[in-house]
Scaffold this active site. Sequence first.
Site, mmCIF file in Angstrom:
data_model
loop_
_atom_site.group_PDB
_atom_site.id
_atom_site.type_symbol
_atom_site.label_atom_id
_atom_site.label_comp_id
_atom_site.label_asym_id
_atom_site.label_seq_id
_atom_site.Cartn_x
_atom_site.Cartn_y
_atom_site.Cartn_z
ATOM 1 N N ASP A 1 30.204 -21.134 3.080
ATOM 2 C CA ASP A 1 29.740 -20.344 4.236
ATOM 3 C C ASP A 1 28.998 -19.048 3.902
ATOM 4 O O ASP A 1 29.259 -18.006 4.536
ATOM 5 C CB ASP A 1 30.931 -20.029 5.163
ATOM 6 C CG ASP A 1 31.618 -21.280 5.710
ATOM 7 O OD1 ASP A 1 31.204 -22.396 5.352
ATOM 8 O OD2 ASP A 1 32.593 -21.127 6.481
ATOM 9 N N ASP B 1 29.251 -23.352 8.293
ATOM 10 C CA ASP B 1 29.967 -23.271 9.558
ATOM 11 C C ASP B 1 28.923 -23.532 10.643
ATOM 12 O O ASP B 1 27.864 -22.882 10.659
ATOM 13 C CB ASP B 1 30.567 -21.855 9.664
ATOM 14 C CG ASP B 1 31.867 -21.806 10.437
ATOM 15 O OD1 ASP B 1 32.697 -22.732 10.298
ATOM 16 O OD2 ASP B 1 32.067 -20.819 11.186
ATOM 17 N N HIS C 1 28.777 -24.264 14.542
ATOM 18 C CA HIS C 1 29.421 -24.411 15.840
ATOM 19 C C HIS C 1 28.427 -24.648 16.973
ATOM 20 O O HIS C 1 27.372 -24.001 17.020
ATOM 21 C CB HIS C 1 30.211 -23.139 16.184
ATOM 22 C CG HIS C 1 31.301 -22.819 15.208
ATOM 23 N ND1 HIS C 1 32.261 -23.731 14.845
ATOM 24 C CD2 HIS C 1 31.601 -21.674 14.536
ATOM 25 C CE1 HIS C 1 33.098 -23.157 13.986
ATOM 26 N NE2 HIS C 1 32.715 -21.922 13.771
ATOM 27 N N HIS D 1 31.880 -22.894 21.508
ATOM 28 C CA HIS D 1 32.927 -23.522 20.678
ATOM 29 C C HIS D 1 34.301 -22.944 21.048
ATOM 30 O O HIS D 1 34.420 -21.751 21.359
ATOM 31 C CB HIS D 1 32.630 -23.270 19.200
ATOM 32 C CG HIS D 1 33.510 -24.044 18.277
ATOM 33 N ND1 HIS D 1 34.588 -23.481 17.639
ATOM 34 C CD2 HIS D 1 33.491 -25.350 17.910
ATOM 35 C CE1 HIS D 1 35.187 -24.420 16.900
ATOM 36 N NE2 HIS D 1 34.537 -25.554 17.046
ATOM 37 N N HIS E 1 29.912 -16.984 16.604
ATOM 38 C CA HIS E 1 29.278 -16.893 15.285
ATOM 39 C C HIS E 1 28.780 -18.260 14.852
ATOM 40 O O HIS E 1 29.289 -19.288 15.322
ATOM 41 C CB HIS E 1 30.279 -16.363 14.240
ATOM 42 C CG HIS E 1 31.419 -17.323 13.996
ATOM 43 N ND1 HIS E 1 32.494 -17.420 14.835
ATOM 44 C CD2 HIS E 1 31.625 -18.254 13.027
ATOM 45 C CE1 HIS E 1 33.324 -18.354 14.396
ATOM 46 N NE2 HIS E 1 32.819 -18.882 13.298
ATOM 47 N N LYS F 1 30.599 -28.091 9.171
ATOM 48 C CA LYS F 1 31.966 -28.163 9.696
ATOM 49 C C LYS F 1 32.062 -27.301 10.946
ATOM 50 O O LYS F 1 31.277 -26.372 11.131
ATOM 51 C CB LYS F 1 32.969 -27.695 8.646
ATOM 52 C CG LYS F 1 32.762 -26.251 8.228
ATOM 53 C CD LYS F 1 33.668 -25.885 7.072
ATOM 54 C CE LYS F 1 33.462 -24.455 6.632
ATOM 55 N NZ LYS F 1 33.716 -23.431 7.673
ATOM 56 N N CYS G 1 38.186 -19.726 5.207
ATOM 57 C CA CYS G 1 37.550 -20.977 4.780
ATOM 58 C C CYS G 1 37.680 -21.232 3.283
ATOM 59 O O CYS G 1 37.846 -22.370 2.861
ATOM 60 C CB CYS G 1 36.101 -21.009 5.233
ATOM 61 S SG CYS G 1 35.993 -21.096 7.035
HETATM 62 C C1 VGL Z 1 35.311 -18.616 8.850
HETATM 63 C C2 VGL Z 1 36.390 -17.748 10.639
HETATM 64 C C3 VGL Z 1 35.711 -18.587 11.494
HETATM 65 C C4 VGL Z 1 35.101 -18.595 7.358
HETATM 66 C C5 VGL Z 1 34.636 -19.482 9.665
HETATM 67 O O1 VGL Z 1 34.027 -19.018 6.881
HETATM 68 O O2 VGL Z 1 36.026 -18.139 6.660
HETATM 69 N N1 VGL Z 1 36.186 -17.760 9.332
HETATM 70 N N2 VGL Z 1 34.841 -19.457 10.989
HETATM 71 ZN ZN ZN Z 2 33.647 -20.513 12.382
#
Ligand code: VGL
Ligand code: ZN
Length: 275
Positions: free
Chosen positions: A78, A116, A118, A122, A151, A176, A221
Amino acid sequence: MCHISPTSKETIDEGLSVFFVFGVITSAFITHAGAMASRSAVLSLAEAGISPQVGAPPADVLDPSFAPSERDGLLVIDVQTDFMPGGALEVPGGTEVIPIVNALVRRFEHVVLSQDWHPPKHSSFASQHEGKSPYDETQMPYGAQTLWPDHCVQNTPGSAFHADLAIPARARICRKGFRSAIDSYSAFFENDRVTGTGLQAHFQELGVTTVYVVGVAYDFCVRFSCEDAAARCGATAVLVKDATRAVGLPGSVEAAAKGLEQAGVRIVNAAELRS
Ligand code: VGL
Ligand code: ZN
């Protein structure tokens, strides 16, 4: 890696063959075929619509003897604009990992970037829960879920990989969090702990047995990806500590350290890596 689940390639092929059989189709259907291709798939850059990029100069931290083999994979979690300082869900110091990540990317044949990804609205977004604020917790059918600022909405600038990240042509993309009702921290399994992303099968097909993990956020993550690699996929998981940063919610960093230890994840700094 452990059990063979339906592979990402099968899923891609399904989507593409439907696409080819119905030569004359509406643009909505093309979008749908595209969605199928990304459903449980690890994608090539072309499939993901992402161009290779050189990125920022790599940090000079790695020992010259560190030469990953065919059985080693690099999982970059990410490194997206929204998780970097100034982004919607910023991880303090997030950009500091990038030169180290770029140095590692050069050494590995097998590189997967998680993204990430979404849909708008979401269910992990606090904005979708009346009376809730970002970083509150709620209950989902699959258990407790932290709520986040909106986000990494698909195809927005915030979901793009950071401009300084090196993205070689051989990199693969693992998306994801694209199912509205389920969040996904781990790049292997979503937060229901059942739905796979296709990454396990991807590494398994390549014969990858050791996964090196870098990126953000350490306490979400990165943590859950490492734990799944080690505890659920039977891989050796190596977390490169100086190539990760945490969001830092109350107790999250401590919980991550404990979970990583329990899962048997190896933790090292980049300069300590040896073959
Ligand atoms: C993440 C919170 C929500 C991450 C992703 O990449 O750690 N944290 N979505
Ligand atoms: Zn996320």
